[in-house]
Design an enzyme around this catalytic site. Structure first.
Site, PDB file in Angstrom:
ATOM      1  N   ASP A   1       0.833  -1.202   0.000  1.00 47.65           N
ATOM      2  CA  ASP A   1       0.000   0.000   0.000  1.00 47.65           C
ATOM      3  C   ASP A   1       0.869   1.255   0.000  1.00 47.65           C
ATOM      4  O   ASP A   1       0.591   2.219  -0.720  1.00 47.65           O
ATOM      5  CB  ASP A   1      -0.906   0.017   1.239  1.00 47.65           C
ATOM      6  CG  ASP A   1      -2.163  -0.814   1.058  1.00 47.65           C
ATOM      7  OD1 ASP A   1      -2.521  -1.103  -0.098  1.00 47.65           O
ATOM      8  OD2 ASP A   1      -2.792  -1.167   2.068  1.00 47.65           O
ATOM      9  N   VAL A   2       1.893   1.249   0.824  1.00 50.85           N
ATOM     10  CA  VAL A   2       2.765   2.423   0.894  1.00 50.85           C
ATOM     11  C   VAL A   2       3.475   2.639  -0.435  1.00 50.85           C
ATOM     12  O   VAL A   2       3.514   3.762  -0.968  1.00 50.85           O
ATOM     13  CB  VAL A   2       3.781   2.259   2.037  1.00 50.85           C
ATOM     14  CG1 VAL A   2       4.824   3.370   1.999  1.00 50.85           C
ATOM     15  CG2 VAL A   2       3.071   2.245   3.387  1.00 50.85           C
TER      16      VAL A   2
END
Length: 403
Positions: free
Chosen positions: A162-163
């Site tokens: 996600d990051v």
């Protein structure tokens, strides 16, 4: 003479319609670089509006942390009128970030009819269009199998994909904006969370390693693959991580511990070259055995001080609480961090974007908006709606005006 250029993305307008981590993080990164980001949610908030952790009064610390510096509008996105207003805001901004399915009114084919040079980035799960979240993508990556000390898969608590996807989103929008400025044309950009994972696995050599050698890595615990690195328990029960990458680090480890002669004996005994990363990796268990008693006889502070003085890469393990309350790097001594008053949460440290620009500095962090709290302002400034028109939309339940 002081350079007073505006932040790099000043003048860029972005609409975000999303939830969870990657897309909000990507849009927040753009906002912290100077873009005007308007987040649109359903009335009452999207699925992430109340996600844990939460403050004592029920405010989502998670939501506030990922939406700093944006403006917030909530609309009845199931109604034609709500979809119409959202479409108008997207057309006015010219740039959209979303992780919702691109169909119906939110499809690129529909939206480009309202803004010919629209830039739209859509994040999906798997490349084939099936849904996924960070944890399910990570399960397929291979990393959980080599995390820990045995073959039991361990999912990382850090949502790494996600990051990384959030930062790809910011890069994708900036690349498309540069292209639009040169060509005058917009485009649709698609990004699959699974492809972020696969690109990273490939870029770090894991795919080629299997194909070239037929081998895969096993679990190393806190060891460092291909070089020497290990965690040790100190006399005060604290844990420390040591990484030896270069020959300078290797010599420093011997100097700090006073064990240089014993460490040098390992090479001939095991027939490995300790002046290479690979040799030290092969001899890791013997090195562990030699230096572990030294760590057991020194406190964490003593070990860190000695190793740093000798030029060894070292870091003590600490909890989030210790990071926040005791580590000066996580304080206003670090210019990246600013104290802000976040409504519903309180006074907290908040990071700005961690890039430092010498000529076009970015602003300090600003609080996240109240959910839907900017509707009146946005409808007036972006669409030119009068107070009466806004009130009519509010009375009809199309928009929440925060009254």
């Amino acid at each position: 003479m002081t350079d007073t250029r505006p932040a790099p993305l000043t003048g860029l307008k972005v609409v975000e319609i999303s939830a969870f981590v990657a897309a909000p993080l990507g849009a927040m990164t753009l906002a912290q670089l100077g873009a005007d980001v308007i987040r649109i949610d359903p009335i009452g908030g999207n699925i992430d509006a109340n996600r844990w952790p939460i403050s004592d009064d029920g405010t989502s610390i998670y939501w506030a942390s990922l939406n700093k510096g944006k403006r917030s509008v909530t609309l009845d996105l199931k109604s034609e009128e709500g979809q119409k207003i959202a479409t108008q805001l997207i057309a006015e901004a010219g740039t959209l970030v979303t992780n919702l399915p691109a169909r119906g009114w939110l499809s690129y084919e529909n939206l480009v009819q309202h803004r010919e040079d629209l830039v739209m980035l859509r994040l999906g799960g798997w490349h084939d269009g099936s849904p996924a979240v960070d944890y399910t993508v990570n399960a397929a990556s291979g990393f959980p199998i080599i995390t820990g000390d045995d073959d039991r898969p361990v999912n990382n608590t850090l949502p790494a994909w996600d990051v990384a996807a959030g930062l790809y989103i910011a890069n994708g929008i900036m690349a498309a904006e540069l292209d639009r400025r040169a060509s005058g044309k917009g485009q649709e950009i698609t990004l699959a969370l699974s492809d972020v994972m696969l690109a990273t696995v490939g870029n770090l050599g894991y795919i080629a390693e299997v194909q070239a050698t037929g081998n895969t890595r096993g679990a190393l615990g806190n060891g460092l693959y291909g070089a020497y690195g290990q965690s040790f328990e100190c006399a005060d029960g604290r844990q420390v991580m040591v990484a030896v990458i270069s020959n300078k680090h290797w010599r420093g480890l011997g100097k700090a511990t006073g064990l240089s002669e014993k460490l040098e004996m390992i090479g001939p005994l095991l027939d490995v070259d300790l002046n290479t990363e690979g040799g030290r990796f092969e001899a890791r268990e013997a090195i562990d055995a030699v230096v572990r008693p030294w760590f057991a006889a020194h406190t964490l502070a003593e070990a860190v001080a000695a190793l740093k003085d000798a030029g060894v890469l070292v870091g003590g393990f600490q909890t989030f609480e210790e990071l926040v309350t005791s580590d000066p790097r996580c304080s206003t001594e670090n210019p990246m961090l600013t104290e802000i008053d976040q409504p519903g949460v309180g006074r907290v440290l908040a990071p700005r974007v961690p890039l430092q620009f010498s000529g076009s500095p970015v602003a300090n962090a600003t609080p996240a908006p109240a959910l839907g709290g900017d509707a009146a302002e946005v409808l007036e400034s972006e669409l030119g709606l009068t107070a009466d028109a806004r009130d009519q939309l509010g009375s009809a339940g199309v928009v929440h005006l925060g009254k």
